[in-house]
Scaffold this active site. Structure first.
Site, PDB file in Angstrom:
ATOM      1  N   GLU A  14       0.858  -1.164   0.000  1.00 59.22           N
ATOM      2  CA  GLU A  14       0.000   0.000   0.000  1.00 59.22           C
ATOM      3  C   GLU A  14       0.900   1.221   0.000  1.00 59.22           C
ATOM      4  O   GLU A  14       1.790   1.338   0.842  1.00 59.22           O
ATOM      5  CB  GLU A  14      -0.889  -0.009   1.252  1.00 59.22           C
ATOM      6  CG  GLU A  14      -2.134   0.858   1.147  1.00 59.22           C
ATOM      7  CD  GLU A  14      -1.834   2.304   0.816  1.00 59.22           C
ATOM      8  OE1 GLU A  14      -2.545   2.884  -0.009  1.00 59.22           O
ATOM      9  OE2 GLU A  14      -0.893   2.854   1.382  1.00 59.22           O
ATOM     10  N   ARG A 484      -0.641  -4.608  10.536  1.00 55.81           N
ATOM     11  CA  ARG A 484       0.789  -4.351  10.396  1.00 55.81           C
ATOM     12  C   ARG A 484       1.473  -3.965  11.705  1.00 55.81           C
ATOM     13  O   ARG A 484       2.682  -3.737  11.716  1.00 55.81           O
ATOM     14  CB  ARG A 484       1.004  -3.267   9.355  1.00 55.81           C
ATOM     15  CG  ARG A 484       0.654  -3.756   7.981  1.00 55.81           C
ATOM     16  CD  ARG A 484       0.156  -2.671   7.056  1.00 55.81           C
ATOM     17  NE  ARG A 484      -0.354  -3.253   5.826  1.00 55.81           N
ATOM     18  CZ  ARG A 484      -1.595  -3.716   5.678  1.00 55.81           C
ATOM     19  NH1 ARG A 484      -2.472  -3.628   6.670  1.00 55.81           N
ATOM     20  NH2 ARG A 484      -1.980  -4.274   4.552  1.00 55.81           N
ATOM     21  N   SER A 507       3.699   1.129  10.067  1.00 61.40           N
ATOM     22  CA  SER A 507       4.736   1.150   9.028  1.00 61.40           C
ATOM     23  C   SER A 507       5.738   2.273   9.250  1.00 61.40           C
ATOM     24  O   SER A 507       6.814   2.260   8.655  1.00 61.40           O
ATOM     25  CB  SER A 507       4.108   1.229   7.634  1.00 61.40           C
ATOM     26  OG  SER A 507       3.357   0.050   7.393  1.00 61.40           O
ATOM     27  N   CYS A 554      -0.327   4.892   5.246  1.00 61.41           N
ATOM     28  CA  CYS A 554      -0.393   5.062   6.700  1.00 61.41           C
ATOM     29  C   CYS A 554       0.858   5.767   7.197  1.00 61.41           C
ATOM     30  O   CYS A 554       0.803   6.758   7.896  1.00 61.41           O
ATOM     31  CB  CYS A 554      -0.480   3.713   7.402  1.00 61.41           C
ATOM     32  SG  CYS A 554      -2.094   2.976   7.311  1.00 61.41           S
TER      33      CYS A 554
END
Ligand code: SF4
Lengths: 572, 363
Positions: A14, A484, A507, A554
């Protein structure tokens, strides 16, 4: 001679991520640099808005882990306002969260990560009878006949013969790093397609309670989906039956497809144990069985591990101003009181200032600032977050399901626990955890049924809905364990408006650039020491980076509203 | 020379039975709002056309459009990505990365000049030379312009690419700008929504493949098929709106009975989308159906038309019957009474600006 390679864009993630790596004469990665190349500035956008709307804005940080920011945000606002939600709301949120984890992990394994281990072209030389035999030996999953694999192989052949390879174009097929026999590759391709079809079923649970997916609706104070067993316009027995059916199918798919595939594939790669990295692990924990303010009731515990030492689990308090801090030594931002010191999110700032090369550029200047991501630290330590962190903390704490499953996997693969500290360990942890969260789905469904049976149908606490009842100033912290990893939101509310909002996302922990002391984050340190077979084919880099499941939209949306004066561009 | 297959061949090769293929074609005709007499035309078009390459670029976005796309529920979901089109470049699904992926983009642009579809998810930061979004060291602006120059048509997925969405909400720090304001010399179709409904996305693509042209668009470049009618006009709670039966607080008696969410801030009356007809995730529900007011996520500037729960949609134009008008007036009055003085000012101002938006949408 040192060689510098660039992977940009990193696909099957992403967002926008760039990796630069320096190789030594033997093509082993000496240094790696991870850069987030996108920034959207949501922090500035949130300022002055209604805190009850913040979940919707922050949810749009990421459409892959599409519930996690919404959940962290409503918890954050509820923490600031002192709202406890009714049990049904807590349970429905847990159920939606478990649904998200399960679906996200499944999609990650098959559609974002599998092609790092699976050679699609090799599947063309598979013997369907042997593929069928292998499939039936590892799982009772019914789609495993010789005819099924024969048909699939023919379809795959026709696809390749068409000359239009679509998403499989120009990839690394035939790379020496692919170790699976053709038959296992064929099984994996079959399940890639089956999982693509099945993943859309799992999220229907979000649609039942949140009206849509991606981006289901959440609500400060509870959930908007009312329960009424005597209405066809509310959560009733038909809706609950639908949810139950999806849960049963999900558990079957995870048990009969994902887990057997994971173990089969891992068996061929257990000699490739690179990518361990930091050895420091952090989790905020999640799935409250009681109040969200009672970490002891969490099914996923909160804690930290340092230097791979599973004997000590450290306490973590994200509200403690001395624990979580963000640095910007190598990030395109400035701090008003000097760039050298880390700031806790409640005192954080985000003043963007791009000092990198002007596009188009060939290389980043990694000695200076080189990323839109900040560099979070826990008690000054770089930390890894995500499934491996959560599984290790549970394993160290002796969670029976996790201990059993981890030991089973280790025994089946005939490797020791040290194998967990690797790229493969991270990938295995995600599968183990997916099995656990599929179980959580059923657990919370049963809880919901019990609670409704007891006569409690409340889904919303209206006590603090009206802003007139709010204190003139307050601050809160909200969190979740996203697929994540550890996600935190911090808010200041003043005069019924958002004065300040900060987010530290998983992340960012994992993909952050170096800190002021030159220490790498999780991605960079995991890549170090990995030998590359062919520097022009960055399969090994993709494999390790994908094992973290990067989510860069993110990561580059660290939020803060302090004194940003940004001039709007004129668009003609 | 490459052999290009037709859809029918691909479907057949992938084991899709002719019956399922025909079912797919007739389902698509329903979604596209076509008369049943058009089904044979779809079938014949799909049997004859080779797969069209698609380059799918990602700018400032959250990937919710891609996620929605893979939720598409018609009979051959896995085959959409692999076989309805040739999805040759997509950061989210492509196996290749880095320069190998960029090579594909250049190759498609060259070999299929004027013959590929450019799908764009996200929008373009124009501020500061585009440093807020770069791909392989190039600004997203340059990548978009370069690719669009050779495309046959451009599909702008979602509210980001269509109108700007969240990153362009006030004060739009990166100068995020929708695709149609940058690409002016190509046909652009806007498919707004945050995200758009999966079957709307695949419907737009199928329409293009079948008829070789974009569907009819309204003034905001949206396909009329899916964005022609307001949520409110097809909402299952509409009888309660007309009867003046409103949810007054979440989880109150009216909420449990599924009454109208207008007073909770529902933007259904000013939102053009297919949520209340096609619904979401294979028709399971839609936001209002699950008790939450519509946020208006397919409308331009919906982020700045809030606050979501306290600002009421302007229903003065709904006027199918005078009763509804009256309810609207009464409801807005009640809203204002409950607000602080400064909030009233905002509400009135916003109400005005939204009315204007709505007027421009009407053909
Ligand atoms: S106001 Fe909203 S809930 Fe009420 S009828 Fe209109 S669209 Fe439906």
């Amino acid at each position: 001679m040192a060689k510098r390679i660039v992977v940009d864009p990193v696909s099957r993630i992403e967002g926008h991520l760039r990796i630069e790596a320096v190789l030594d004469g033997n093509n082993t990665i000496k240094e790696a640099y991870s850069s987030g190349t996108m920034w959207r500035g949501l922090e500035i956008i949130l300022k002055g808005r209604d805190p009850r709307d913040a979940w919707a804005f922050t949810q749009r940080i990421c459409g892959v882990c599409t519930t996690v920011h919404a959940l962290a945000s409503i918890r954050c606002v509820e923490d600031a306002l002192g709202v406890e939600v009714p049990p049904n709301a807590r349970i429905i949120r847990n159920l939606m969260n478990a649904t998200q984890q399960t679906q996200d992990h499944l999609v990650h394994f098959y559609h974002l990560h599998a092609l790092d281990w699976v050679d699609v072209v090799s599947a063309l030389s598979a013997d369907p009878a042997e593929a069928s035999r292998i499939a039936q030996s590892i799982s009772p999953w019914p789609k495993s006949s010789v005819g099924y694999f024969k048909d699939l192989k023919a379809r795959l052949q026709a696809f390749v013969d068409s000359g239009q390879l679509g998403i499989f174009s120009n990839a690394y097929w035939g790379h020496k790093g692919y170790l699976l026999p053709p038959e296992v590759n064929l099984i994996a391709v079959a399940h890639y397609l089956e999982a693509l079809d099945f993943q859309k079923e799992i999220v229907k649970i979000h649609t039942v309670f949140g009206g849509k997916n991606p981006h289901p609706n959440y609500l400060v104070g509870g959930m908007a989906s009312a329960i009424n067993l005597n209405s066809d316009r509310a959560i009733n027995i038909e809706r609950l039956n639908l949810v139950k059916k999806i849960i049963d199918d999900t558990i079957t798919f995870i048990d009969q497809v994902y887990i057997p595939d994971l173990i089969a594939i891992a068996g061929y790669y257990k000699g490739w144990l690179y990518g361990g990295g930091l050895g420091n692990y952090l989790a905020y924990g999640d799935f409250p069985e009681k109040s969200v303010n009672d970490p002891n009731s969490f099914l996923w515990p909160r804690g930290a591990i340092l230097n791979k030492d599973l004997n000590t689990i450290y306490d973590v308090d994200p509200k403690d101003m001395s624990q979580v801090k963000e640095e910007i030594a190598h990030s395109w931002y400035t701090y008003s009181n000097g760039n050298g010191k880390g700031l806790h999110p409640w005192e954080g700032e985000t003043n963007p200032q791009y000092t990198g090369p002007q596009p188009p550029y060939k290389y980043l200047d990694v000695d200076k600032k080189y990323s839109w991501l900040k560099t979070p630290r826990w008690k000054d330590n770089p930390m890894e977050v995500g499934p491996l962190s959560r599984v290790l903390i549970q394993y160290a704490k002796g969670d029976p399901m996790i201990v059993d499953t981890v030991n089973y996997v280790l025994k089946t693969l005939n490797v020791g626990p040290e194998a967990l500290f690797s790229t493969l360990g991270r990938t295995a942890a995600r599968g183990i955890e997916c099995k656990q969260t599929a179980g959580f789905m059923l657990h919370f469904y049963n809880q919901l049924m019990e609670n409704i049976k007891s006569g409690d149908v409340r889904t919303f606490n209206d006590r603090m809905w009206d802003p007139e009842r709010w204190p003139s100033e307050c601050q809160g912290f909200g969190f979740t364990e996203a697929p994540r990893g550890a996600l935190g939101h911090w808010i200041h509310i003043k005069d019924q408006k958002i004065a300040d909002y900060q987010i530290v996302v998983p992340s960012t922990w994992n993909a952050s650039p170096r800190d002021g002391k030159g220490r790498s984050g999780a991605y960079e340190s995991a890549l170090k020491g990995t030998p590359m077979d062919d520097p022009n084919m960055p399969l090994e880099i993709l494999r390790t980076i994908h094992s973290f499941d990067p989510c860069l939209a993110c990561a580059s949306h660290i939020m803060d509203m302090n004194g940003n004066e940004i001039t709007t561009v004129k668009i003609s | 020379m490459e052999k290009k297959e037709t859809f029918a061949e691909v479907f057949e090769a992938r084991g899709v039975k002719r019956r399922d293929f025909l079912k797919f074609c007739s389902l698509m005709s329903v979604y596209l709002g076509l008369a049943p007499t058009m089904v044979p035309r779809i079938v014949s078009a799909m049997e004859k056309k080779p797969r069209i390459p698609v380059i799918w670029l990602h700018g400032l976005e959250c990937t919710c459009c891609s996620e929605s796309f893979i939720r598409s529920s018609h009979p051959i979901v896995a085959d959409i990505v692999l076989n309805m089109i040739s999805l040759d470049y997509d950061d989210t699904l492509s196996a290749a990365a880095g320069f190998q992926l960029e090579e594909i983009r250049k190759k498609i642009m060259k070999e299929y000049k004027g013959k590929f579809i450019l799908a764009v998810e996200g929008n373009v930061p124009l501020k500061d030379n585009g440093v807020y979004c770069t791909i392989n060291g190039e600004s997203f602006l340059d990548v978009l312009k370069e690719t669009a120059a050779d495309a046959m048509a451009v599909i702008a997925w979602g509210s980001c690419a269509s109108f700007g969405c969240v990153q362009s909400a006030r004060p739009n720090p990166t100068g995020a700008t929708p695709v149609h304001k940058i690409i002016k010399n190509k046909p652009v179709v806007n498919v707004p929504g945050c995200p758009p409904i999966a079957e709307v996305m695949t419907g737009v693509i199928t329409h293009f493949l079948t008829f070789g042209k974009l569907p009819d668009l309204d003034r905001l470049k949206r396909p009329k098929t899916f964005y022609g009618v307001r949520i409110h006009d097809k909402c299952e709670r509409r009888p309660y709106f007309d009867a003046g039966m409103f949810v007054e607080s979440f989880d109150d008696d009216g909420a449990r009975k599924g009454w109208c969410l207008y007073k909770m801030g529902c933007k259904g009356p000013t939102t053009y989308n297919a949520c209340s007809s096609i619904k979401w995730n294979e028709g399971v529900s839609f936001p209002i159906g699950s008790g939450h007011p519509c946020l208006g996520c397919s409308e331009p500037d919906f982020w700045d038309n809030g606050p979501f729960y306290t600002r009421r949609a302007d229903v003065s134009f709904v006027g199918v019957n005078s009763n509804a008008d009256k309810i609207g007036v009464v409801a807005v009055g009640a809203a204002a009474a409950g607000m602080a003085a400064h909030a009233i000012g905002t509400a009135i101002k916003k109400g005005t600006s939204e009315s204007k938006t709505v007027e421009t949408e009407e053909d």
